[in-house]
Design a protein around this motif. Structure first.
Motif, PDB file in Angstrom:
ATOM      1  N   ALA A 165      38.938  48.278  32.454  1.00  0.00           N
ATOM      2  CA  ALA A 165      37.818  47.539  33.034  1.00  0.00           C
ATOM      3  C   ALA A 165      36.906  48.507  33.770  1.00  0.00           C
ATOM      4  O   ALA A 165      37.375  49.316  34.578  1.00  0.00           O
ATOM      5  CB  ALA A 165      38.337  46.453  33.984  1.00  0.00           C
ATOM      6  N   ASN A 166      35.619  48.441  33.427  1.00  0.00           N
ATOM      7  CA  ASN A 166      34.592  49.326  33.997  1.00  0.00           C
ATOM      8  C   ASN A 166      34.753  50.783  33.559  1.00  0.00           C
ATOM      9  O   ASN A 166      34.060  51.662  34.072  1.00  0.00           O
ATOM     10  CB  ASN A 166      34.558  49.260  35.528  1.00  0.00           C
ATOM     11  N   ASN A 217      29.514  33.139  34.675  1.00  0.00           N
ATOM     12  CA  ASN A 217      29.508  32.500  35.999  1.00  0.00           C
ATOM     13  C   ASN A 217      30.476  33.149  36.981  1.00  0.00           C
ATOM     14  O   ASN A 217      30.523  32.764  38.133  1.00  0.00           O
ATOM     15  CB  ASN A 217      29.827  31.000  35.901  1.00  0.00           C
ATOM     16  N   LEU A 218      31.262  34.075  36.547  1.00  0.00           N
ATOM     17  CA  LEU A 218      32.160  34.776  37.468  1.00  0.00           C
ATOM     18  C   LEU A 218      31.643  36.208  37.502  1.00  0.00           C
ATOM     19  O   LEU A 218      30.637  36.494  38.109  1.00  0.00           O
ATOM     20  CB  LEU A 218      33.600  34.711  36.951  1.00  0.00           C
ATOM     21  N   LEU A 219      32.324  37.076  36.867  1.00  0.00           N
ATOM     22  CA  LEU A 219      31.748  38.372  36.587  1.00  0.00           C
ATOM     23  C   LEU A 219      30.779  38.187  35.433  1.00  0.00           C
ATOM     24  O   LEU A 219      30.858  37.207  34.698  1.00  0.00           O
ATOM     25  CB  LEU A 219      32.863  39.353  36.176  1.00  0.00           C
ATOM     26  N   SER A 220      29.932  39.120  35.228  1.00  0.00           N
ATOM     27  CA  SER A 220      29.090  39.111  34.040  1.00  0.00           C
ATOM     28  C   SER A 220      29.257  40.468  33.367  1.00  0.00           C
ATOM     29  O   SER A 220      28.449  41.370  33.554  1.00  0.00           O
ATOM     30  CB  SER A 220      27.627  38.865  34.410  1.00  0.00           C
ATOM     31  N   LEU A 259      28.930  29.245  27.848  1.00  0.00           N
ATOM     32  CA  LEU A 259      29.005  30.708  27.827  1.00  0.00           C
ATOM     33  C   LEU A 259      27.810  31.275  27.062  1.00  0.00           C
ATOM     34  O   LEU A 259      27.499  30.831  25.959  1.00  0.00           O
ATOM     35  CB  LEU A 259      30.300  31.098  27.115  1.00  0.00           C
ATOM     36  N   LYS A 260      27.130  32.247  27.671  1.00  0.00           N
ATOM     37  CA  LYS A 260      26.033  32.853  26.935  1.00  0.00           C
ATOM     38  C   LYS A 260      26.043  34.372  27.112  1.00  0.00           C
ATOM     39  O   LYS A 260      26.581  34.901  28.091  1.00  0.00           O
ATOM     40  CB  LYS A 260      24.691  32.275  27.365  1.00  0.00           C
ATOM     41  N   ALA A 261      25.457  35.033  26.160  1.00  0.00           N
ATOM     42  CA  ALA A 261      25.426  36.489  26.197  1.00  0.00           C
ATOM     43  C   ALA A 261      24.072  36.941  25.668  1.00  0.00           C
ATOM     44  O   ALA A 261      23.480  36.294  24.802  1.00  0.00           O
ATOM     45  CB  ALA A 261      26.546  37.063  25.344  1.00  0.00           C
TER      46      ALA A 261
END
Lengths: 350, 350, 350
Positions: free
Chosen positions: B335-336, B286-289, B256-258
């Motif tokens: 979300a969003n 790897n799924l949503l970002s 996991l990276k950010a």
């Protein structure tokens, strides 16, 4: 109580480069040997913290901003001096926000203040206005085996004594008009049935004449279960040789209501102080209406302004099924039984 | 902040037999009325602790050992001034060592230091080097509704901000080379798979020119689940009328990276201080970002060097499923969804 | 340790209106890098709090009442300086009253005192008399990897070191008769089998000659499971170049008994201090009789009166199934295994 590099020191030692501000470390270490005897029920002998005044520790300070304005802070926590543990707090004025006793907190008061010539804006956690009338007009200050019966936390709820997340306006202490308005928040998220739980308002109004002070206070706190309300009227009269006190309480939690009153006298005589009070509290719950009556006698010998030896006796007579005991935390009395409490302690202020 | 019997007092009152040492009681009492509105989700109105600076209390002191050497200690705890409770700590830099908030602790810093002319050896619990670049170059100091988005504790883990059981070497504050190396231990017993969990190293290097400071920091903490790493590069430029800040973050926890960045500006003008920042943070999973972008505006009016009134606004725009909210502890955004935070508070230093 | 506005300051600045009282903020910040190696079992490397002296913080003060009398208070809590957390306490001298470590408490001492020319009346939580002989005559003060083996909390129970709800009479420190009597209460309600649990008495008597001090102490604490008793005799002899110490312990918990002794030597040499001790402790449990023997070596270099660098080594040899480890809190040794501990630390008093 000890001022650390107080302003006056700065003035007197002018040129020393000290700021005109102060931090004060203060507290009360009060410990008492206590016996509570309940007729026909369990009794207890213990060392208890706070028989004359509640034990506490804290730090506070003020900063002069000029023009009659100043800023300050006040951090104060309860101290159980018989074990060195601390009192808890409550983060949201609801049962869910209770911080347990054990570790030290600043749960008695934690606030920032802005002072103006007309009064004070105080923000944080503090005593609610509605308890002040009850406490100030009890010769025993609601502490020890002599504490008034006119309070029941089951009815007054989490904001019966203190509230977190509060904003208050207060008049400055002294003669004349007394005003104290507090708004406090439960801080629940919007959109649920209990959004307003723990949110409320308290107000205390009065007037301090030359030898007579009269105040009234009321409050309303929202809970989806049942709102709580405390209403109190009280007075204190300085008759020269001493002071007479009186207070009437009306507490409500939904349909549940309770009423009580307390009358007392305080007579100082050189290093001696004599106190006596009668209080009673009756809960109307439509079934039984448990009633507790209490006679309290107290004596303190002041070794100095800060240190006193004291003793007190409280005798509670229960009826209609009441089980009130003579000291907070002691085992409950038998229904309709009597409870007698005795304190013998020492109080040291710093 | 108040020095108790400071060295200068001893000098001025020469012959009084006072030691040339000092204990300082210090702290910040910062409280803010806060509104966080989440579009299409729950909102909250609250009194919060620390909108301009984190509320805290502590004691610290130093002792001159001669020859440019000295020793000292620093004990500092977080204070939730709206309720009088304390912040927690973590005893082993792992989830299992979390000390819950409630009781007071010295969880912000608890250290012994030896100072030499070239720098400082500091031992105990302290801020990790890797967070300093992030915090120092955020005009909002990672506090309040204006706090930068460039931090996520789920990725940085228990050592993302502070570490216990640490030994650090630091250069003295001031112009020139900036160096800060910390080694911290999880203290697990040997012989198990997680023996090294919570053990890590952080480093921060930089240079302070006349009007420009540039630093970079990186860290690596071992966890049998997934090591964490924080890498940050930042700069602050004093352009005369104010300061420009910029920082870039890269946080990793296993796969996991950010990544994020923050740019800001601070403009003081007599008693006024104006601040603005833009930050964004994107997590690659790897799924949503999930991506959160934030605009922050702030204003403070300094009543004195110690006391300020302030306000701040933070507006967060979420995309790719992100639910970031405008203030720590507030309900998550939809979300969003967008989240808007408003602070209106007072900060008092002592 | 720092006096805040001490009495002497009031005298010297006569006319400044300062009271003749004082509040002292004090503490010890002691942190050590520690390695405990257990042969054939798990080992640990850690940063530990208190290798030379237990880390602590506190406030205390006295008030002169005239005529040789005074009053005072003492609040002191344990500090785990490697994490900034606090030590716990115990409210009722029983397992049920344990206050967990984590939040800060004043669990080391919390007391009010009245001082007379003949001695002191001390009320609250404090060290029990029975542990003082053990501690005072251990060159390592029962702290760090050199701490004596002559103590086992499983046998001595909740009142083995400190007791809450206590009332003590003590002679003043100094040459001559040493007397210390403490009564402590478990405070259980009457009428149940365990009414007296946690209630006990401890006594310590001795004499301080010119270069020799001899004391003996014993205690008895009630528990419905099994009463506990600690009996200790010890001496310290100042032979000029240093001090020789010796202590013999006999601990009982119902049918379980344990015996041990400790002999040691302390040699100061300018800024240096050398220490060595041998101790052993054997538990008689009618099955195996686990025995632990320990050799301890210590060295401290005093940078000043308040700050010292130190190191210590402790080597424990277990037999008869004992699993004693070289430092408190370290993993247990393998049965009959050896344990070696190494401290390398810094101690700063304030």
């Amino acid at each position: 109580m000890k001022k650390l590099l107080v302003g006056s020191l700065g003035v007197l030692c002018a040129g020393m480069g000290l700021a005109q501000s102060s931090v004060t470390l203060f507290g009360i270490a009060d410990v008492t040997a206590r016996r509570v005897s309940n007729s026909g029920a369990t009794s207890v002998t213990q060392l208890a913290s706070g028989g004359l005044n509640t034990s506490r520790f804290g730090l506070r300070g003020t900063e002069d901003l000029g023009g009659g304005y100043s800023a300050g802070f006040w951090l104060e926590g309860a101290l159980l001096i018989d074990s060195g543990t601390g009192g808890g707090s409550n983060t949201n004025n609801q049962a869910s926000g209770a911080t347990p006793a054990g570790g030290l907190t600043f749960g008695r008061r934690s606030s920032v203040s802005l002072y103006a010539p007309w009064g004070e804006l105080r923000i944080g956690r503090d005593l609610v206005p509605q308890i002040l009338t009850t406490t100030y007009y009890d010769p025993f200050f609601n502490v020890g085996v002599g504490a008034s019966q006119t309070f029941n936390s089951l009815i007054t709820g989490p904001t019966g004594v203190r509230a977190s997340n509060s904003i208050s306006l207060l008049t400055r202490p002294g003669p004349g008009f007394i005003g104290h308005l507090m708004y406090y928040m439960g801080e629940n998220a919007s959109g649920s049935a209990n959004s307003k739980d723990g949110t409320g308002v308290g107000i205390r109004l009065g007037y301090a004449f030359d030898t007579l002070e009269v105040t009234a206070s009321t409050s309303d706190t929202k809970y989806v279960g049942a709102n709580t309300r405390q209403t109190t009227v009280g007075a204190i009269w300085n008759f020269g040789a001493g002071k007479l006190t009186g207070v009437v309480n009306d507490d409500r939690s939904g349909a549940l209501k309770a009423r009580g009153f307390n009358v007392g006298v305080i007579v100082p005589l050189r290093q001696h102080e004599f106190k006596a009070a009668y209080s009673q509290y009756k809960i109307d719950n439509n079934l039984l209406s448990p009633m507790a009556k209490k006679i309290s006698l107290g004596y303190a010998y002041n070794l100095s302004k800060r240190t006193a030896l004291y003793t007190a006796v409280g005798y509670v007579k229960n009826s209609n099924g009441a089980t009130a005991t003579a000291a907070p935390g002691a085992p409950a009395a038998r229904a309709n039984g009597n409870s007698t409490g005795l304190d013998l302690g020492v109080r040291h202020m710093f």
